[in-house]
Design a protein around this motif. Sequence first.
Motif, short mmCIF file in Angstrom:
data_model
loop_
_atom_site.label_atom_id
_atom_site.label_comp_id
_atom_site.label_asym_id
_atom_site.label_seq_id
_atom_site.Cartn_x
_atom_site.Cartn_y
_atom_site.Cartn_z
N SER A 140 4.46 3.11 -10.58
CA SER A 140 5.29 2.70 -11.71
C SER A 140 5.59 1.21 -11.57
CB SER A 140 6.58 3.50 -11.72
OG SER A 140 7.46 3.02 -12.70
N VAL A 141 5.53 0.49 -12.69
CA VAL A 141 5.79 -0.95 -12.69
C VAL A 141 6.77 -1.26 -13.80
CG1 VAL A 141 4.79 -3.26 -12.83
CG2 VAL A 141 3.44 -1.38 -11.86
N GLY A 142 7.91 -1.82 -13.45
CA GLY A 142 8.88 -2.22 -14.46
C GLY A 142 9.64 -1.07 -15.09
N GLY A 143 9.66 0.09 -14.46
CA GLY A 143 10.38 1.24 -15.00
C GLY A 143 9.53 2.02 -15.97
N ASP A 176 7.77 5.91 -17.30
CA ASP A 176 6.93 6.94 -16.71
C ASP A 176 5.48 6.51 -16.52
OD1 ASP A 176 9.11 8.68 -16.71
OD2 ASP A 176 8.67 9.40 -18.75
N ALA A 177 5.05 5.44 -17.18
CA ALA A 177 3.66 5.00 -17.08
C ALA A 177 3.35 4.54 -15.66
CB ALA A 177 3.39 3.88 -18.07
N ARG A 178 2.12 4.82 -15.23
CA ARG A 178 1.69 4.41 -13.90
C ARG A 178 0.43 3.56 -14.04
NH1 ARG A 178 4.40 7.05 -10.03
NH2 ARG A 178 2.85 6.62 -8.43
N TYR A 179 0.30 2.60 -13.12
CA TYR A 179 -0.78 1.61 -13.21
C TYR A 179 -1.49 1.48 -11.87
CZ TYR A 179 1.87 0.38 -17.38
OH TYR A 179 2.54 0.44 -18.57
N GLU A 180 -2.77 1.12 -11.95
CA GLU A 180 -3.54 0.84 -10.75
C GLU A 180 -3.23 -0.58 -10.28
OE1 GLU A 180 -5.50 2.94 -9.01
OE2 GLU A 180 -4.72 4.44 -10.42
N PRO A 181 -3.37 -0.88 -8.99
CA PRO A 181 -3.07 -2.23 -8.51
C PRO A 181 -4.03 -3.27 -9.09
CG PRO A 181 -4.09 -0.91 -6.78
CD PRO A 181 -3.79 0.02 -7.90
N THR A 182 -3.49 -4.44 -9.39
CA THR A 182 -4.34 -5.54 -9.86
C THR A 182 -5.07 -6.20 -8.70
OG1 THR A 182 -2.33 -6.90 -9.80
CG2 THR A 182 -3.02 -6.05 -11.94
N LEU A 183 -4.49 -6.10 -7.49
CA LEU A 183 -5.09 -6.71 -6.29
C LEU A 183 -4.81 -5.83 -5.08
CD1 LEU A 183 -3.72 -10.33 -6.73
CD2 LEU A 183 -6.11 -9.70 -7.02
N VAL A 184 -5.74 -5.77 -4.16
CA VAL A 184 -5.51 -5.12 -2.88
C VAL A 184 -6.04 -6.01 -1.77
CG1 VAL A 184 -5.58 -2.78 -3.82
CG2 VAL A 184 -7.68 -3.82 -2.95
N LEU A 185 -5.45 -5.87 -0.59
CA LEU A 185 -5.91 -6.63 0.58
C LEU A 185 -5.80 -5.74 1.81
CD1 LEU A 185 -6.85 -9.36 1.76
CD2 LEU A 185 -4.44 -9.88 2.15
N ARG A 186 -6.87 -5.63 2.53
CA ARG A 186 -6.91 -4.81 3.75
C ARG A 186 -6.20 -5.54 4.88
NH1 ARG A 186 -7.80 -1.92 7.94
NH2 ARG A 186 -9.60 -0.55 8.14
N THR A 187 -5.35 -4.84 5.60
CA THR A 187 -4.72 -5.35 6.80
C THR A 187 -5.16 -4.49 7.98
OG1 THR A 187 -2.74 -3.94 6.61
CG2 THR A 187 -2.71 -6.05 5.43
N ASP A 188 -4.74 -4.85 9.18
CA ASP A 188 -5.13 -4.07 10.35
C ASP A 188 -4.55 -2.66 10.32
OD1 ASP A 188 -6.49 -6.27 11.29
OD2 ASP A 188 -4.84 -6.96 12.56
N ASP A 189 -3.39 -2.52 9.65
CA ASP A 189 -2.71 -1.22 9.67
C ASP A 189 -2.73 -0.51 8.33
OD1 ASP A 189 -1.04 -2.93 8.30
OD2 ASP A 189 0.80 -2.22 9.25
N GLY A 190 -3.39 -1.09 7.32
CA GLY A 190 -3.38 -0.43 6.02
C GLY A 190 -3.82 -1.34 4.88
N TRP A 191 -3.09 -1.24 3.77
CA TRP A 191 -3.45 -1.98 2.56
C TRP A 191 -2.21 -2.58 1.92
CZ3 TRP A 191 -8.59 -2.23 0.99
CH2 TRP A 191 -9.45 -1.31 1.60
#
Length: 281
Positions: free
Chosen positions: A93-96, A98-113
């Motif tokens: 959820s972004v900005g309140g 019920d709608a849900r959205y996929e991330p615009t950006l992701v970045l891999r870290t050593d422990d996750g995303w």
Amino acid sequence: MNHPLTALFLVMLCTLAGAADEPRPYSRDVAKWIEVTPPPNPSDDYSNFMYRANWSTDEWVVSQVDGKVRAVLKADRDNESQTARPDFPMSASVGGGDARYEPTLVLRTDDGWLAAYNRGEFGSVLWWYSLDGKTKYQISKSRVNQFIRHKNRFFAVEGLAHMGYSEGSLIELVKRSGKWTVTQFVELPNSGEAISVLPDDRFCVVTSDMLLAVSLEKHMEILLPNARWGGLYPNSVTTDGEGRNIYIGMRQFVVRYELADKEHRTHLLVPAHSFLNKKTY
């Protein structure tokens, strides 16, 4: 009853309309592109030139590959799915609401995303997910426009430019007491849109109205003080193999800026004149 010639004319119109929507071939090697000279600024011709560029459906994303600057249409880049993403669900959820959205950006870290959800004036949020997606938490409401990893540290440019308002920061993502946190590394003059690293290890930061260089010691240099590209939505930045020129991807154009140019000139590049939008809406 329809006249046969009328029917034939309609078929021809449909065929031509379909042909106009077909993909246009272009070289991804920016060295093969041509430069477009805009009308003098200020002038009505210049305003119309930039207005048409703002309405272009082409958006270029730049990168350096084997020392050469490449540009690809954002639609083609998205279809090729060059950015690695996890295989578990990441809608949020972004900005309140019920709608849900996929991330615009992701970045891999050593422990996750790290996952950024940025809907501009409609809200934003930054989350961390474990490698298997079973654990997650909200880090902040930063409007992240681009991540970058430098010297084994994690940074991002963030901000919002909307209706004459523009503010942003270069932020650093730091893990403290087992959780990722956000700290402001440098406050920017306006919204941070894209970031890369210069050959001298400084950040090259594109804002909605400027081009900046920022060192790891937090010293900021204004390379280009009044870029006038805010309406073309810059999205990416890189340098050539020699580190002499900066290239910025945006709507309709790739902008080239020579670091040694004391007159602070920008050069507007397109694959061919056919990529210039000639329509006004």
